[in-house]
Scaffold this motif. Structure first.
Motif: not given
Length: 520
Positions: A159-173
């Motif tokens: 299982m791989i989740a995200s913290t949802h930080t708005h201050e890291s690099n773009d991994l969505i696009g």
């Protein structure tokens, strides 16, 4: 037909064919044969648990910085913004920060961002639990990581989740230099995947016979740290902890902390890479709640993994709410690292206080898992367009469908529900409404509340798990058209970042299905 007209027609048809091929390539199914339909039932006898933790940095490399002339946190040469060519290659090599708006290159690193992993094994089943400091991580990329994990490691489910930080690099696009170019750096993405696998390997190598200590603070103290920015006002209160210690020495191996809030304290003008308040929660739990001169609580040591819960709706540390400093009389409203630390310290105090008197301690348990692939309708024209032009690097089985995943696993008295996006708290905890102004004249569908259907004494909600499909909104609260919900003067936020109005009912039902199957 005249020759010149025929030439124009041929050129036009070639252009149309080229666009169609380009769109189909962007929308291609990256994992056409991939399907999860996993149901691992608990063993007849609880097994002795072994647990290990690992962490690897996924902090991007800042090659160049820039000069924000008008302080709008948007890189625009037309505004006079310039870049500093630190690597001397004659061009700007930005790291685009995800969240709030695009055109926002990072100017440095405030704190490391991580892949943090736990591997837990009951002698029959081995589970890997990973959380990334990222705004989100899409399902196709999760599958890429799973395919990198060697079979001989014996992991039954990752299982791989995200913290949802708005201050890291773009991994969505969608937070790149403009609305038509991705902000994802393929080299950084590949490095992140390799680092995540290393974190899992480290967790396996460090595994020890373990005891699990479950604790929670459901006093409601944390609700003052969260603003629900959309009606109905329903929050996801409580800090939930699984503390893991060595069964032989009682030394801390690691700690899981679950709380629901958007990691966006630093807001839209921050130009430094950071995991936001999750950094300070982890620091508090590992090293203690400390200032320059005072220690309020000692830390537990080990590796802390923070994961988010039900943050749709939108649960946020909004600038309109003040966060109290744990050491002084200060109240922080404006975005700052002081405010982020204040949240981390407050949640750290709650987690550490709960662990002092754990509700349950176990050394033996059975692990059961139910995970299932879903095909979802992509009923959002803007997201479909973003995928079609390659801004979002994800396809699906059909032109307007995509693949995602729901999962739940049980470890002894605790159930972990894995939700592939930002679910509205009322779906989990109750309070779905059908207010005036809604787009669909229906009664609430997502009832009864999911929390009442979850087995076990302890309930952990893993948001943005194995995907980021955006907001999961009750259909009876969907609002894209006038009149606005509750007949308010302003429109709602959320629908533009959702797959569509049927996402809520489908995810709700599938979560109920896997929970019921987990009980069997």
């Amino acid at each position: 037909m005249k020759k010149w007209l025929l030439r124009i027609l041929v050129v036009f048809l070639l252009f149309v064919a080229g666009v169609a091929i380009w769109v189909l390539r962007n929308r291609r199914d990256r994992h056409p044969d991939y399907q999860v339909d996993l149901h691992i039932k608990p063993g007849q006898q609880p097994g002795r648990l072994t647990v290990g933790f690992g962490l690897q940095t996924i902090t991007p490399t800042i090659s160049d910085t820039w000069n924000d002339v008008n302080k709008d946190a948007r890189y625009r040469e037309e505004d006079g913004d310039t870049y500093n060519d630190l690597n001397n290659n004659g061009k700007f090599d930005p790291v685009w920060i995800a969240g709030f708006h695009n055109r926002k290159p990072a100017n440095g690193i405030h704190d490391e961002v991580w892949a943090r992993a736990m591997v837990i094994d009951d002698g029959n089943t081995r589970l890997a639990f990973v959380v990334l400091d990222a705004i989100g991580f899409m399902h196709d990329d999760v599958v890429d990581i799973r395919e990198l994990i060697p079979e001989e490691w014996g992991i039954d489910y990752t299982m791989i989740a995200s913290t949802h930080t708005h201050e890291s690099n773009d991994l969505i696009g969608i937070w790149g230099p403009d609305e038509f170019h991705s902000g994802v750096d393929p080299q950084e993405m590949e490095r992140l995947k390799q680092q995540t696998v290393k974190a899992i390997a480290q967790a396996i190598e460090s595994s020890r016979p373990a005891k699990l200590l479950f604790a929670q603070d459901i006093s409601g103290t944390d609700e003052a740290l969260v603003k629900d920015t959309r009606k109905p006002i329903v929050k996801a209160p409580g800090v939930f902890v699984m503390h893991v210690v060595d069964a032989e020495t009682d030394a801390t191996l690691g700690t899981l902390v679950n709380w629901a809030n958007h990691p966006e304290v630093l807001w839209s003008k921050n130009l430094l890479i950071s995991s936001d308040f999750p950094h300070y929660i982890r620091e508090a739990v590992e090293k203690g709640v400390v200032s320059d001169t005072t220690r309020l609580k000692a830390g537990l040591g080990g590796t802390t993994i923070y994961f988010n819960g039900a943050i749709g709706g939108l649960m946020a540390p909004h600038p309109s709410i003040g966060i109290p400093d744990a050491f002084t009389d200060s109240l922080y409203f404006e975005p700052s690292y002081d405010k982020a630390k204040a949240i981390g310290d407050q949640i750290g105090l709650m987690a550490l206080g709960a662990v002092e008197n754990p509700d349950t301690v176990i050394e033996r348990a059975s692990i059961s898992i139910r995970a299932k692939t879903l095909t979802m309708e992509l009923d959002n024209p803007m997201l479909l367009l973003a995928s079609s032009i390659g801004l979002l690097n994800r396809g699906g089985p059909g032109i307007n469908t995509l693949r995602t995943e729901v999962a739940a696993f049980k470890v002894g008295p605790a159930t972990f529900l894995c939700i592939p996006g930002e679910i509205y708290p009322e779906i989990l905890h109750g309070g779905v409404e059908n207010p005036a102004g809604r787009d669909f004249d229906i009664e609430p569908i997502e009832v009864p509340a999911i929390q009442n259907q979850m087995p076990g004494k302890y309930r952990f909600y893993v948001g943005l798990a194995n995907d980021e499909i955006g907001y999961i909104i009750p259909k009876s609260e969907w609002d894209n058209e006038l009149p606005y919900l509750y007949l308010d003067e302003r429109d709602t936020y959320g629908e533009e970042n959702s797959l569509g109005p049927n996402t809520g009912p489908v995810i709700y039902q599938e979560l109920l299905n896997i929970l019921n199957e987990l009980k069997q």
